[in-house]
Design a protein around this motif. Sequence first.
Motif, PDB file in Angstrom:
ATOM      1  N   ASP A   1      -8.563   2.330  -5.174  1.00 40.36           N
ATOM      2  CA  ASP A   1      -8.889   1.271  -4.220  1.00 40.36           C
ATOM      3  C   ASP A   1      -8.222   1.531  -2.866  1.00 40.36           C
ATOM      4  O   ASP A   1      -8.853   1.334  -1.813  1.00 40.36           O
ATOM      5  N   LEU A   2      -6.972   1.982  -2.870  1.00 39.38           N
ATOM      6  CA  LEU A   2      -6.293   2.286  -1.610  1.00 39.38           C
ATOM      7  C   LEU A   2      -7.018   3.401  -0.868  1.00 39.38           C
ATOM      8  O   LEU A   2      -7.255   3.310   0.350  1.00 39.38           O
TER       9      LEU A   2
ATOM     10  N   TRP B   1     -17.304   0.791  -4.494  1.00 37.13           N
ATOM     11  CA  TRP B   1     -16.858   0.390  -3.176  1.00 37.13           C
ATOM     12  C   TRP B   1     -17.956   0.721  -2.167  1.00 37.13           C
ATOM     13  O   TRP B   1     -18.603   1.769  -2.270  1.00 37.13           O
TER      14      TRP B   1
ATOM     15  N   SER C   1     -23.779   1.829   5.281  1.00 35.36           N
ATOM     16  CA  SER C   1     -22.756   1.949   4.240  1.00 35.36           C
ATOM     17  C   SER C   1     -23.129   3.019   3.229  1.00 35.36           C
ATOM     18  O   SER C   1     -24.306   3.351   3.029  1.00 35.36           O
TER      19      SER C   1
ATOM     20  N   ILE D   1     -18.533   1.789   1.552  1.00 31.73           N
ATOM     21  CA  ILE D   1     -17.763   2.396   2.628  1.00 31.73           C
ATOM     22  C   ILE D   1     -18.548   2.299   3.930  1.00 31.73           C
ATOM     23  O   ILE D   1     -19.685   2.783   4.025  1.00 31.73           O
TER      24      ILE D   1
ATOM     25  N   ARG E   1     -10.257   2.113   0.663  1.00 32.55           N
ATOM     26  CA  ARG E   1     -10.046   1.274   1.849  1.00 32.55           C
ATOM     27  C   ARG E   1      -9.611   2.093   3.068  1.00 32.55           C
ATOM     28  O   ARG E   1      -9.810   1.678   4.208  1.00 32.55           O
TER      29      ARG E   1
ATOM     30  N   ASP F   1       0.824  -1.204   0.000  1.00 29.74           N
ATOM     31  CA  ASP F   1       0.000   0.000   0.000  1.00 29.74           C
ATOM     32  C   ASP F   1       0.862   1.259   0.000  1.00 29.74           C
ATOM     33  O   ASP F   1       0.496   2.272  -0.611  1.00 29.74           O
TER      34      ASP F   1
END
Length: 437
Positions: A326-327, A373, A360, A375, A330, A289
Amino acid sequence: MSGANGPDRFDPHDPHDPHDPYGEEHGQPQDPGGTTDAPRIPPPRASIEDTGRPLPDLAAPAPLVLEHRVLKSLLGAWALAACSPEETVAVEDHLGDCGSCAEEALRLRDAVGLLHAEESLDLDPLLRSRVLEGCLTRRPARVPVPVWASPYDAETARLDALLKDIGDGEWHAPVRLRWYEGGDQVSRKTTVAGVIAHLTSVDGLVARAIGLDDPLGSPAREGLGPAARTEAYWKASYFPPTRAVRVPWRDQSHALIRTVSFAGADATGTGGSGQLPISYGDFELSLRDAMTDRAFECWVHAGDIADAVDYPYEAPAPRHLNRMIDLAARMLPGSLALRRRQGLAAPARELVAAGAAGRSLRLEVEGAGGGEWLISLDSPGAVGSAEREVAHVALDGVEFCRLAAGHVSPDEAAAGQVGDREAIRDVLTATAALSRM
């Protein structure tokens, strides 16, 4: 001479030789007395423009008179600019009178523009990736670069290509680093060279963790975050950074890529050392990461440099952009929880156990490299759930990255929003809070 020895001969060195065969024919009259007032070579004739006399009138060519069917057949050639001047005049005069032909001409001209779109003289930023991919397909690397280090490899190479193109004076062009802190957007003024020094100092966090030399040099630098390391690196320089910072930065980036590749990359390129923790002072990231984070910052600051020197710069390759997005996605639950502890976000509504489904927000990132995504909103340990979805946000991929880099404020981010307005505001501000110097 004449006489018994033979007839008179022409002497080429005597301009008055009576046997000169060129005198009369070349406009020079023979003078029996041996002298002449006329030049041997006549002067050039004067141009009529220099005499003051009026120029002759040239008759304008008669305009072409063509039938409608002929003019219609010329529309394709006219759209391609392949008509003669007379035909062009005739067609354009006809277009002013015939509506159907004018509409057809407009469609043809638009179609011609699609045949060969205008292209920049700069090389395609994805050319290097395609060439490497083609080479590695034919002959795989003996020690492959891990897939999670590929974005950093590509972005440092692209930035290095940009730095090669700029002149000495442009290294001192002003650059303003921007990020989001607390509830406001802040900035720090530096130069192009100062940005490269900043990248060198923060990349040093990864370098020292995998056993390479720290560019700051002193063990007393342990525990410093990115901003503190950058300020220390700038202050340690006796003079303002110049283009000399490029070589140390590039050497360090090459060393990082070689080291993570040799440290455990297997035949699939996944790499066995990617879980090594990298400390950023206030938080930690795994090595894989952290390399993605460094690629993201390299791209963002390359864009800052490109803006400062007026240079075109494109987004990363879609697969690399997807890893960066994506990082960030996350990291959003942790960023939201931190802001909640600081009193900058609304309190959690439904705390759930780690691993359980919680409220979410669906983050939809559009464009190349995008995706969806879920969250978690109330607990960083909860799992995003489509059944517990309370809001939906859609952003363009580059716009989302600009928000995560602190280059736009949450209020300025162009986003499609549906659902819980409070949750949407908290997630957008938590995205901006991911940014740092």
